[in-house]
Design a protein around this motif. Structure first.
Motif, short mmCIF file in Angstrom:
data_model
loop_
_atom_site.label_atom_id
_atom_site.label_comp_id
_atom_site.label_asym_id
_atom_site.label_seq_id
_atom_site.Cartn_x
_atom_site.Cartn_y
_atom_site.Cartn_z
N LEU A 1 0.81 -1.21 0.00
CA LEU A 1 0.00 0.00 0.00
C LEU A 1 0.85 1.27 0.00
N GLY A 2 2.17 1.11 -0.03
CA GLY A 2 3.04 2.27 -0.13
C GLY A 2 3.56 2.81 1.19
N PHE A 3 3.29 2.13 2.30
CA PHE A 3 3.81 2.56 3.59
C PHE A 3 5.30 2.27 3.69
N ARG A 4 5.98 3.01 4.55
CA ARG A 4 7.32 2.66 4.99
C ARG A 4 7.14 1.99 6.34
N VAL B 1 -6.56 -11.49 7.74
CA VAL B 1 -6.44 -10.54 8.85
C VAL B 1 -5.41 -9.47 8.53
N ALA B 2 -4.29 -9.88 7.93
CA ALA B 2 -3.24 -8.93 7.57
C ALA B 2 -3.74 -7.92 6.54
N PHE C 1 -5.51 -2.33 5.49
CA PHE C 1 -6.59 -1.45 5.03
C PHE C 1 -6.99 -0.46 6.12
N MET C 2 -7.06 -0.94 7.36
CA MET C 2 -7.40 -0.07 8.49
C MET C 2 -6.36 1.03 8.67
N ALA C 3 -5.08 0.67 8.51
CA ALA C 3 -4.01 1.65 8.66
C ALA C 3 -4.12 2.73 7.58
N LYS C 4 -4.60 2.34 6.41
CA LYS C 4 -4.74 3.29 5.30
C LYS C 4 -6.00 4.13 5.44
#
Length: 355
Positions: A58-61, A243-244, A249-252
């Protein structure tokens, strides 16, 4: 300040690859929180390692916390093998450049804030090891105390979102919760961790998955997610990968997921639905209005609640009239009052002596 991330090593990854210890700075030193950085506790576990890869997609670091660097070798190798499609006309991106390994023992408070650094989101998927079933203190130390240490550090670091993975059956009695609690009260300690997070004031999401031991990653090909509010299900299965994907998705989507306790299982008969739709049906326990956090109550004007909250925060405290107010709770002991039984016995004895 951007922290050093893992460089991409040439050729195929080898088992002797040794991750470097990254030196993270503390938010207490004036660092600005970076909304694209996520700290993952339990990053080498079955849920945590998959969550790291989904976050990178999703593009996170990602800053992956591990107790010892050697434990991260398998995680690093799996990320090195990932390839993400780049934009049109551009080569494939290399997710390994966005992964950082930091040493962090959640049982040692001093190591936590430096490991969090400027991360804006924390994901905690730790749990007492099933291999150490004879460790009586495991669920207390890991599921509760270590998690509580992370919550306290996250409060000081002023993170924007804390996602905690616990278990289906937490806060319930009966089967299978009573059976799981035979493992030294693990669900009791997970519930204590949930309560600590809710009380912390950090925008939270609590994820309670069903059983994840049997389903493989291919489980999602035949079983679709079902999300429900807290204390809905007693049992059910879901895969680690499902779950992962939900956690990432929740973090985004912080606003859609904050202040919710979500139970998650997967059913073969359930139709496939977008995560936005599934998560949107669960009502938050609180909602955010500007910078004020307000309890979500039906048929109440949210603006008036925010104004009332602000008024309570800024209203001056009444000054006690007496200079001795600090002694109000200090009272001398009083003499016991004779009971009727004792009084009557004294009368009887005096009457007898008079005869």
């Amino acid at each position: 300040m951007r922290l050093p991330y893992f460089p991409l090593s040439g050729g195929a990854p080898t088992a002797t690859f040794k991750p470097l210890k990254a030196q993270a700075s503390s938010n207490q030193e004036g660092e600005i929180i970076d909304k694209d950085i996520v700290f993952v506790a339990g990053s080498t576990g079955r849920v945590g390692s998959r969550t790291v890869r989904e976050l990178l997609k999703l593009g996170f670091r990602v800053r992956a916390g591990v107790r010892r660097n050697q434990l991260a070798e398998a995680l690093v190798q799996s990320v090195q093998q990932m390839k993400l499609d780049g934009e049109a006309g551009k080569p494939e991106t290399q997710p390994i450049s966005n992964l950082e390994i930091v040493t962090c023992d959640l049982e040692k408070k001093g190591s936590i804030i430096p490991a969090i650094g400027d991360a804006s989101v924390i994901i905690c998927s730790i749990g007492a090891s099933e291999k150490e079933v004879f460790d009586v203190t495991g669920p207390y130390r890991i599921d509760y105390k270590a998690t509580k240490n992370l919550i306290e550090a996250a409060t000081l670091a002023k993170v924007n979102h804390f996602i905690l993975v616990t278990s289906l059956g937490t806060n319930k009695i009966g089967f299978p919760a009573s059976f799981l609690n035979l493992f030294w009260g693990v669900l009791i300690w997970k519930r204590k961790a949930e309560e600590a997070l809710i009380a912390s004031g950090i925008p939270y999401t609590i994820v309670r998955p069903g059983g994840m031991e049997r389903p493989t990653d291919s489980f999602k090909e035949t079983h679709n997610l079902v999300l429900a509010k807290e204390d809905t299900y007693f049992g059910g299965l879901v895969s680690n990968l499902q779950v992962a994907e939900l956690i990432a998705f929740m973090a985004k989507n912080k606003r859609l997921s904050s202040y919710k306790v979500v139970e998650v299982i997967a059913k073969q008969t359930e139709p496939l639905k977008p995560l936005e739709e599934l998560l949107g049906k669960i009502q938050p326990q609180r909602e955010i209005l500007g910078e004020y956090e307000v309890d979500s109550r039906p048929n109440v004007d949210s603006t008036s609640i925010a104004t009332e909250t602000f008024s309570r925060m800024t209203a001056p405290k009444a000054r006690p009239l007496s200079p001795y107010f600090m002694y109000d709770d200090f009272k001398p002991p009083s003499s016991p009052t004779p009971s009727k039984a004792k009084a009557s016995s004294k009368v009887t004895s005096s009457s007898a002596s008079g005869d």
